[in-house]
Motif scaffolding. Structure first.
Motif, PDB file in Angstrom:
ATOM      1  N   TRP A   1      11.393  71.854  18.793  1.00 11.40           N
ATOM      2  CA  TRP A   1      12.096  71.036  17.783  1.00 11.40           C
ATOM      3  C   TRP A   1      11.279  69.615  17.153  1.00 11.40           C
ATOM      4  CZ3 TRP A   1      17.596  70.417  20.705  1.00 11.40           C
ATOM      5  CH2 TRP A   1      18.071  71.626  20.585  1.00 11.40           C
TER       6      TRP A   1
ATOM      7  N   VAL B   1      17.545  78.385  15.409  1.00 11.01           N
ATOM      8  CA  VAL B   1      17.253  77.205  16.346  1.00 11.01           C
ATOM      9  C   VAL B   1      17.954  77.575  17.640  1.00 11.01           C
ATOM     10  CG1 VAL B   1      18.440  74.810  17.031  1.00 11.01           C
ATOM     11  CG2 VAL B   1      17.739  75.183  14.655  1.00 11.01           C
TER      12      VAL B   1
ATOM     13  N   ALA C   1      15.107  70.016  13.563  1.00 12.72           N
ATOM     14  CA  ALA C   1      15.100  71.467  13.830  1.00 12.72           C
ATOM     15  C   ALA C   1      15.842  72.211  12.559  1.00 12.72           C
ATOM     16  CB  ALA C   1      15.394  72.019  15.120  1.00 12.72           C
TER      17      ALA C   1
END
Lengths: 348, 520
Positions: free
Chosen positions: A277, A291, A320
């Motif tokens: 991230w 994600v 992210a």
């Protein structure tokens, strides 16, 4: 001369703001914190001019503070050779003694270069130097400046040249350095954080770059609602946000190399197109993003409680999510591990 | 124009410490043999070149101050007392942050570059071991050589902050020196990019020659092939020569070579040059060419020039005010920049004088004519029973009317100067009123007979030594009174007195006074 800090949201054109202020005449100093962003900015400058003009100087923060600020005034007199990034200074040495700033091998503690310049009033020489050689100074990723380095950038505001700091408070995922209790709670409260700039006579601008070009309305609304971070979109189109549970679908996304998989950490344990991230900050070339939610985050996700994540985790998640230009996929890391195809790939 | 503002040396050759501020255009470094004129140019040349190779070729043991090294070896040889060497060039502001900073011995923020030799502290342990042995020699091999700007940025021969050319006329005409020179000239007019292009083209032509011409022979070689060499010893720069009227300058006389080189260095053709270092331009030159050379130098106004010379006339004729005097016994340069214009102009036009002797002295007796000059040594001996050359008093004979020119310089430099002159029958007017401007200065004093009747040195001398003069100059056929004879043959008479009766001469009182005053 204008001294301003612009707080922007992800994908709203921070870099563009800097690039648009450059020409081939003005002596411009651009300072970034991370090496990847340094590269990113260099590419953008080259894209604008076709080459790297001599009047534009790009520095990473430590190259700038060491080579441009410290060395010209201290190198011979203090007699140092290089920077120690790995160890923290011992608390045994008092302020203004050599050991407070410099290790036994004559290397400067990275966390105290700024402190050295401030404590020994070299900052005045630095300001004069910038007044002489710079027409404007840009510092990107301002939110990552912490501790003594934050004090340093406030001191820089004494210059008589145009000063522009840009950053995104919510993308604060790293600290340039840490030093005991110095500015320990700097990032605890956004409003108080802004006040620190104002105290240093730097104008705080939170409105110019409030709207994202990168993220669609769908994404922005999602972040505002669930992370409780203010972000709007310049766009009217919508995108898809999808939580994946179907094993086949998970496999498709996992194997699709046009979709980056962003992990909380240790992305290298998965054999796919991936990153962590925090590491994708400043990057702007992902069409769709997946994600992967670690356990803690996943629980909060299910509970609709993402805004109560630990600040550093929340900021990384924000980074992210905001990488995507179009669609966003969520996958639970647990589910991913259970997926036969994927775990097979992982164990290989 | 970029130029050097100041040079500072530390433990460099004969200079333990040395500092001199330069003129942006012309600087004439004047001094005796061994005074360090060439050393100064060498220091500038090394530092500007940024060439470690150049330093290694010369050898650190030859660059370090010998006294400092031997003192260290005689001392308790503490590691922390190991001497270092540096040359600092303070430069005019070039608006380059890489040049600007406080890393200089003045600890002042300014532009400049530095050449430095220090013990390599990474080898500290090894150096300590060596120093422990009392028989060890100095550990030059453990020294590091660095070229850095005042912002503590390293530079090398590739990056030139000041383009310069050294013309060393004292070491001319060796094949190596000429090659070096031609290479310098080439480098000063060609950009690095052009140089690369030329080298490349040259290699291409060589190869074409091999292919098109030489290759025909290869058939006779039975498997072998001829090649044209291409290496660091045979390339464009090693093959390059310079010609004038189609004659290679290598084949011209030394004097003309010097002349051509200097002319080129100063001409506008080499406009990329910021600084020209001229080592003893007077060498190998005839009087006429010397004048032309001086003309060349004084008209080159588009760059900084550093000339070293041991010639009085070069310095005086170029412009005394631009002269920097280096004395072999002291390391403090004397600048003549404070001298007034009429005085400087006077020495530009005046016949060659021992001006250098004058300015390099602490105590001077100026005399009016040759007669006084000839006898002064004897006077000194008879008064103090010692030789004049054991004192640090210099005697200079000047044309009577130009005393004041010298006094102006004496004033600036604080030289203790006694003027010994005739009153020419008007003591008050010639010897008092005439010098009223200098009455206030304690380092200047005028000595003469006060009696208007004793109008010249010869009358005074005759009065004091009548018997001796009568005895020596009396010849059977001489009808002229002896005094008149002495007055018409001043130098000749003085010489005869010195030759025959030096020890018996009585010294006129005003000369005694002068000697006593200057000796104090």
């Amino acid at each position: 001369m204008d001294k301003k800090v612009v707080f922007a949201v992800a994908g709203s054109g921070k870099t563009k703001l800097i690039i648009d202020s450059l020409d081939t005449v003005k002596n411009s100093y651009i300072i970034t914190y991370t090496v990847s962003n340094h590269k990113n900015l260099q590419d953008r400058v080259v894209r604008k001019f076709g080459y790297l003009p001599e009047n534009i100087k790009l520095y990473t923060y430590f190259a700038f503070i060491y080579s441009f600020c410290y060395k010209p005034f201290c190198h011979d007199i203090v007699n140092t050779k290089g920077i120690n990034y790995t160890t923290q200074p011992s608390q045994f040495f008092k302020k203004e003694t050599r050991g407070h700033y410099i290790d036994k091998g004559d290397r400067l503690f990275s966390s105290r270069i700024a402190k050295y310049l401030i404590d020994f009033e070299i900052i005045d020489d630095v300001v004069e130097r910038l007044n002489k050689y710079a027409d404007n100074i840009f510092i990107d990723e301002i939110q990552d400046f912490a501790s003594n380095d934050f004090n340093f950038i406030l001191h820089l505001a004494k210059v008589d040249v145009q000063l522009l700091y840009v950053g995104d408070f919510h993308q604060h995922t790293f600290d340039t350095s840490r030093d005991g209790s110095t500015r320990k709670n700097l990032h605890a409260d956004y409003r108080l954080y802004q006040k620190e700039f104002e105290k240093g006579s730097i104008i705080v601008d939170t409105s110019t770059l409030l709207k994202s070009w990168r993220c669609s309305k769908t994404i922005c609304d999602y972040i505002s609602k669930h992370l409780k971070i203010d972000i709007e979109s310049n766009r009217t189109d919508t995108g898809i946000i999808k939580y994946l549970t179907d094993p086949a679908e998970i496999q498709d996304v996992f194997k699709d190399n046009s979709i980056i998989k962003l992990f909380f950490k240790m992305h290298y344990n998965y054999e796919c197109y991936s990153k962590n991230w925090g590491d994708c900050k400043g990057e702007d070339h992902y069409s769709d993003v997946c994600v992967v939610l670690n356990d803690t985050t996943f629980k909060k996700y299910l509970a609709g409680d993402l805004h109560n994540l630990a600040p550093s985790t929340k900021n990384k998640l924000y980074v992210a999510i905001t990488r995507t230009k179009n669609n966003l996929y969520f996958i639970s890391e647990k589910l991913l591990k259970k997926n036969e195809e994927v775990s097979h790939a992982a164990s290989r | 124009m970029n130029h050097i503002l100041k040079i500072k040396l530390f433990n460099f050759k004969r200079f333990e410490t040395f500092e001199v501020v330069l003129d942006p255009k012309l600087n004439i470094i004047v001094g005796d043999n061994e005074s360090g004129k060439s050393t100064l140019l060498e220091a500038v040349d090394i530092t500007l070149s940024g060439s470690r190779h150049k330093v290694e070729a010369k050898g650190l043991e030859n660059l370090f101050n010998a006294t400092v090294i031997s003192d260290f070896l005689k001392s308790d040889r503490k590691y922390e007392n190991l001497p270092e060497l540096y040359v600092e060039l303070y430069l005019s502001d070039q608006f380059d942050p890489d040049l600007n900073g406080k890393n200089n011995s003045d600890i002042k923020t300014c532009d400049g570059i530095k050449f430095q030799c220090q013990p390599n502290h990474a080898l500290g342990k090894e150096i300590k071991e060596i120093l422990k042995n009392p028989a060890s020699i100095f550990p030059f091999e453990f020294y590091s050589i660095s070229f850095t700007t005042f912002s503590a940025t390293a530079y090398s021969s590739y990056k030139k902050y000041l383009r310069h050319l050294l013309i060393d006329n004292s070491q001319m005409s060796t094949e190596y020196a000429i090659k070096e020179y031609v290479r310098d000239i080439y480098s000063s007019v060609a950009t690095p990019l052009e140089k690369s292009k030329h080298q490349n083209e040259y290699r291409k032509h060589k190869d074409e020659f091999r292919k098109n011409t030489l290759q025909a022979l290869d058939t006779k070689l039975d498997g072998y092939k001829f090649l044209i060499k291409s290496s660091s010893k045979s390339n464009l720069e090693t093959d390059l020569a310079l010609s004038e009227n189609q004659i290679n300058i290598e084949n011209k006389g030394k004097g003309i070579q010097c002349f051509i080189k200097t002319k080129f260095a100063l001409s506008r053709a080499s406009s990329e040059m910021d600084l020209v270092l001229l080592e003893e331009p007077e060498n190998h030159l005839s009087h006429i060419n010397m004048k032309k050379m001086i003309d060349l130098i004084s008209h080159a106004d588009n760059r900084q020039i550093l000339v070293s010379t041991h010639s009085n006339s070069v310095s005086a004729r170029l412009d005394l005010r631009k002269s920097i005097l280096i004395n072999s016994s002291s390391t403090v340069p004397i600048l003549l920049s404070g001298i007034d214009e009429p005085t400087a102009k006077f020495f530009m036009k005046a016949p060659d004088k021992n001006l250098l002797d004058f300015v390099l002295s602490k105590k001077v007796i100026l005399v009016e004519g040759d007669a006084e000059f000839i006898l002064m040594e004897a006077f000194y001996r008879n008064t103090y029973a010692d030789e004049l050359h054991n004192s640090d008093i210099t005697i200079i004979s000047v044309d009577g009317t130009s005393f004041k020119r010298y006094l102006n310089i004496a004033n600036k430099l604080g030289i203790k100067t006694a003027v010994i002159r005739d009153n020419d029958g008007k003591y008050q007017k010639n010897c008092i009123d005439n010098y009223s401007d200098y009455a206030a200065f304690t380092n200047i004093k005028i000595f003469s007979e006060t009696d208007d009747l004793i109008s010249t040195f010869e009358i005074s001398l005759y009065n004091k030594n009548t018997a001796i003069c009568e005895q020596i100059f009396k010849t059977p056929r001489r009808t002229l009174p002896i005094l008149d004879y002495m007055l018409t043959n001043k130098a000749e008479a003085a010489y005869v007195l010195l030759d025959k009766k030096a020890d018996e001469l009585s010294v006129p009182q005003y000369i005694k006074d002068a000697l006593q005053w200057i000796k104090k």
